[in-house]
Write a protein that holds these residues in place. Sequence first.
Motif, mmCIF file in Angstrom:
data_model
loop_
_atom_site.group_PDB
_atom_site.id
_atom_site.type_symbol
_atom_site.label_atom_id
_atom_site.label_comp_id
_atom_site.label_asym_id
_atom_site.label_seq_id
_atom_site.Cartn_x
_atom_site.Cartn_y
_atom_site.Cartn_z
ATOM 1 N N ARG A 182 0.838 -1.209 0.000
ATOM 2 C CA ARG A 182 0.000 0.000 0.000
ATOM 3 C C ARG A 182 0.866 1.251 0.000
ATOM 4 O O ARG A 182 0.578 2.209 -0.716
ATOM 5 N N LEU A 183 1.942 1.236 0.751
ATOM 6 C CA LEU A 183 2.812 2.413 0.816
ATOM 7 C C LEU A 183 3.527 2.666 -0.508
ATOM 8 O O LEU A 183 3.870 3.816 -0.830
ATOM 9 N N SER A 184 3.763 1.611 -1.295
ATOM 10 C CA SER A 184 4.526 1.772 -2.533
ATOM 11 C C SER A 184 3.824 2.667 -3.548
ATOM 12 O O SER A 184 4.445 3.142 -4.495
ATOM 13 N N SER A 185 2.530 2.919 -3.352
ATOM 14 C CA SER A 185 1.805 3.812 -4.266
ATOM 15 C C SER A 185 1.954 5.278 -3.889
ATOM 16 O O SER A 185 1.482 6.162 -4.617
ATOM 17 N N GLU A 186 2.605 5.551 -2.768
ATOM 18 C CA GLU A 186 2.763 6.924 -2.287
ATOM 19 C C GLU A 186 4.083 7.530 -2.773
ATOM 20 O O GLU A 186 5.036 6.822 -3.101
ATOM 21 N N VAL A 187 4.127 8.847 -2.794
ATOM 22 C CA VAL A 187 5.373 9.579 -3.030
ATOM 23 C C VAL A 187 6.124 9.655 -1.700
ATOM 24 O O VAL A 187 5.521 9.972 -0.660
ATOM 25 N N PHE A 188 7.440 9.397 -1.741
ATOM 26 C CA PHE A 188 8.208 9.293 -0.502
ATOM 27 C C PHE A 188 9.159 10.465 -0.297
ATOM 28 O O PHE A 188 9.708 11.029 -1.251
ATOM 29 N N VAL A 189 9.348 10.781 0.987
ATOM 30 C CA VAL A 189 10.431 11.631 1.467
ATOM 31 C C VAL A 189 11.402 10.701 2.182
ATOM 32 O O VAL A 189 10.982 9.919 3.039
#
Length: 296
Positions: A182-189
Amino acid sequence: MRYVIAVAETNSFTRAAERCLVVQSALSHQIARLERELGARLFDRTSRRVRLTPAGEAFLPAARQCLDAAERAAADVAAAVGEIRGRLTVGVIPTVAAVDIPAALHDFHRRYPRVRIGLRVGASEELVEHVKQGAIEVAFLGLPATARPQGVRAYELARDRHVAVVAPAHPLAKEPDVDLRRLSSEVFVDFPAGTAGRMQSDQAFSAAGLVRDVAFEVTAADLMARLIQQGLGVAMLPSTYTPQLTGVATIPVTDAPARVEHLVWSRFGLTPAATAFLTVLGIPSELLTGRNRQDP
């Protein structure tokens, strides 16, 4: 040699003189005298800049070693008569959580007021190299559970797992937990690529066969939190560190990577100040004396 090092580090005769508490003419005279003795120029000087010559580059490491040896000799003599003094430079990662660094340094300074304390913040791999080179005496690191510090003495302080860090208004903020997919679809800092702080998350996503978008690479966790607060991205940080952040929400990650915090120091002997600091931190005496050695 102190003057040469000061000029090399400040790139300025004026600032070097201020650091060394001498007038600039005296500093310039002594460096010129040293250059005559060596038969080579150590600096190229122009009206705009000062830089080391190849001869200066060759001279600098040995000069630092000589000064360090002189300081060590004086500190050893003082320790022999029961006085701890000299220098203690501590390296820390931005997300250190196992030890309250300011409180530990305050306690050490109260006990040993004649020791000059310094602090450097950096990535784990940089700090290990500084310890090897003798630029700092001890360092606090954070590494993936699959890695160990190399070429230094190490003591494991704590183990931890990462949590997701999001803006309070982010849809995930209300979830009881989240997984890497699920997190892999987010933009990361995140921290810069190649650093130990970044490697933990990169390895976890790679092992899960996932790719993520790291759009923001920063070195300071407080800036990371400010970017997250503005909804520009999400992050994964150690759960024991995130309580220091404000204005963000944290969510447990079911398949989160683990982090191990280590305290490291040189394999080739400790200064009296470093030995005293490690003792204040409660490091077992057999590790400081070389018994029960478990060097990588």
